[in-house]
Design an enzyme around this catalytic site. Structure first.
Site, PDB file in Angstrom:
ATOM      1  N   HIS A 130     -24.508  16.789  12.610  1.00  0.00           N
ATOM      2  CA  HIS A 130     -23.959  16.849  13.971  1.00  0.00           C
ATOM      3  C   HIS A 130     -24.854  16.086  14.940  1.00  0.00           C
ATOM      4  O   HIS A 130     -24.362  15.317  15.778  1.00  0.00           O
ATOM      5  CB  HIS A 130     -23.827  18.315  14.389  1.00  0.00           C
ATOM      6  CG  HIS A 130     -23.524  18.516  15.843  1.00  0.00           C
ATOM      7  ND1 HIS A 130     -22.268  18.824  16.317  1.00  0.00           N
ATOM      8  CD2 HIS A 130     -24.326  18.468  16.951  1.00  0.00           C
ATOM      9  CE1 HIS A 130     -22.301  18.945  17.628  1.00  0.00           C
ATOM     10  NE2 HIS A 130     -23.547  18.744  18.044  1.00  0.00           N
ATOM     11  N   GLU A 131     -26.157  16.290  14.839  1.00  0.00           N
ATOM     12  CA  GLU A 131     -27.077  15.609  15.753  1.00  0.00           C
ATOM     13  C   GLU A 131     -27.084  14.104  15.509  1.00  0.00           C
ATOM     14  O   GLU A 131     -27.151  13.314  16.454  1.00  0.00           O
ATOM     15  CB  GLU A 131     -28.491  16.193  15.609  1.00  0.00           C
ATOM     16  CG  GLU A 131     -28.605  17.660  15.971  1.00  0.00           C
ATOM     17  CD  GLU A 131     -28.038  17.969  17.353  1.00  0.00           C
ATOM     18  OE1 GLU A 131     -28.112  17.088  18.244  1.00  0.00           O
ATOM     19  OE2 GLU A 131     -27.523  19.078  17.556  1.00  0.00           O
ATOM     20  N   HIS A 134     -24.211  12.515  17.263  1.00  0.00           N
ATOM     21  CA  HIS A 134     -24.490  12.211  18.670  1.00  0.00           C
ATOM     22  C   HIS A 134     -25.179  10.856  18.793  1.00  0.00           C
ATOM     23  O   HIS A 134     -24.874  10.065  19.687  1.00  0.00           O
ATOM     24  CB  HIS A 134     -25.389  13.285  19.284  1.00  0.00           C
ATOM     25  CG  HIS A 134     -24.661  14.505  19.750  1.00  0.00           C
ATOM     26  ND1 HIS A 134     -23.562  14.452  20.586  1.00  0.00           N
ATOM     27  CD2 HIS A 134     -24.889  15.832  19.520  1.00  0.00           C
ATOM     28  CE1 HIS A 134     -23.135  15.682  20.842  1.00  0.00           C
ATOM     29  NE2 HIS A 134     -23.924  16.535  20.206  1.00  0.00           N
ATOM     30  N   GLU A 199     -19.280  17.284  22.313  1.00  0.00           N
ATOM     31  CA  GLU A 199     -19.639  18.262  21.283  1.00  0.00           C
ATOM     32  C   GLU A 199     -18.547  18.338  20.217  1.00  0.00           C
ATOM     33  O   GLU A 199     -18.834  18.387  19.016  1.00  0.00           O
ATOM     34  CB  GLU A 199     -19.867  19.638  21.909  1.00  0.00           C
ATOM     35  CG  GLU A 199     -21.153  19.757  22.704  1.00  0.00           C
ATOM     36  CD  GLU A 199     -22.387  19.467  21.877  1.00  0.00           C
ATOM     37  OE1 GLU A 199     -22.484  19.945  20.728  1.00  0.00           O
ATOM     38  OE2 GLU A 199     -23.265  18.743  22.372  1.00  0.00           O
TER      39      GLU A 199
END
Length: 301
Positions: A130-131, A134, A199
């Site tokens: 997930h990071e 980003h 998100e």
């Protein structure tokens, strides 16, 4: 869809800035406020990663000091076709993580020691994917642009309070004061909406990078539960950084309200479960069903 929504929200923020600039500061005031805001946020864009990592006393690790965690990031970065980011650990019992850096070539990912202790390996992989999403989606750039516009709108509002604004606008002095009060609030709401949208985008991209959306869903539930019980004193002292984490590290975030920087965990988990069903359906059509993610014990202790 997430990119389209982000673009629309950015357009709305830009339109709000132009309208408020004319009503409050006139053309001259609008240009001055925008220039100051750009300068402030340009400094933040080039230096915010160092400031935030120092704020959380993050220590950089490598293949020698944290071989399993560093190797996991290497594998995920390779799957995401990203340069290897700098990797940091934060001594904090609350499980959480964030990414920072102005672009993929200058990115850093950070996880708390609580994340490695309380989640299993598949869940940690989901969080770090997930990071990296980003980083891949350049969300730090998107949020810098929104911060620039929101900051400029706030400065225009200050001009109105201190200098009276542009009294020749169609709304008059009362209208100028109302806009000065309401415009920064509207800008903040748009900024938070963009943050929530990114998100969702990172959840989807992260699920694709790790290939295990259910592990990310499980991780979000565990982090949410822990964040309600375990204090993150550094985040509480610096609430402006809360939007960076995968789950809001502050205690006052029980609902997916108007002023939340994160979507509700329940809605994120439901979306990830939908993604898992889609991925499993596609797998059955090509190579048979894929077994569900296991609940292996964390190798980090």
């Amino acid at each position: 869809m997430n990119y389209a929504r982000t673009a629309l929200l950015l357009a709305a923020m830009t339109g709000l800035f132009l309208a408020v600039g004319y009503l409050i500061g006139g053309t001259g005031g609008m240009v001055i406020a925008f220039g100051i805001a750009v300068a402030m946020n340009a400094f933040a864009y080039w230096n915010s990663d160092k400031v935030v990592l120092r704020m959380y006393n993050a220590r950089e690790v490598d293949a020698g000091t944290a071989p399993q965690f560093y190797g996991l990031i290497q594998d995920l970065a390779r799957k995401a076709n990203l340069p290897m980011p700098r990797v940091y650990l934060i001594e904090n019992d609350q499980p959480n993580a964030f990414a920072t850096g102005r672009n993929p070539e200058n990115a850093a990912v950070a996880a708390t020691t609580g994340l490695l202790r309380r989640l299993n390996q598949d869940e940690v992989a989901g969080v770090m994917a997930h990071e990296l999403a980003h980083v891949k989606n350049r969300d730090t750039l998107t949020m810098t642009v929104t911060a620039t516009l929101a900051g400029a709108i706030g400065m225009l509002a200050n001009f109105a309070f201190f200098f009276g604004g542009n009294r020749n606008n169609p709304l008059g002095l009362i209208g100028t004061l109302l806009v000065a009060i309401l415009a920064p609030l509207a800008a903040m709401l748009v900024q938070m909406a963009i943050s929530r949208t990114r998100e969702y985008g990172a959840d989807q991209e992260g699920a694709e990078i790790s290939g295990q959306p259910l592990s990310l869903a499980s991780a979000l539930e565990k982090i949410q539960g822990s964040a309600r019980r375990i204090d993150n004193h550094q985040a509480e002292a610096n609430p402006a950084t809360a939007h960076m984490f995968i789950i809001n590290p502050l205690h006052a975030h029980a609902i997916d309200g108007l002023f939340s920087t994160h979507p509700s965990t329940e809605s994120r988990v439901q979306r990830l479960r939908d993604i898992a069903r889609t991925m499993q359906g596609a797998a059955r059509r090509t190579m048979g069903s894929v077994p569900a993610a296991g609940g292996r014990r964390s190798p980090w202790g």
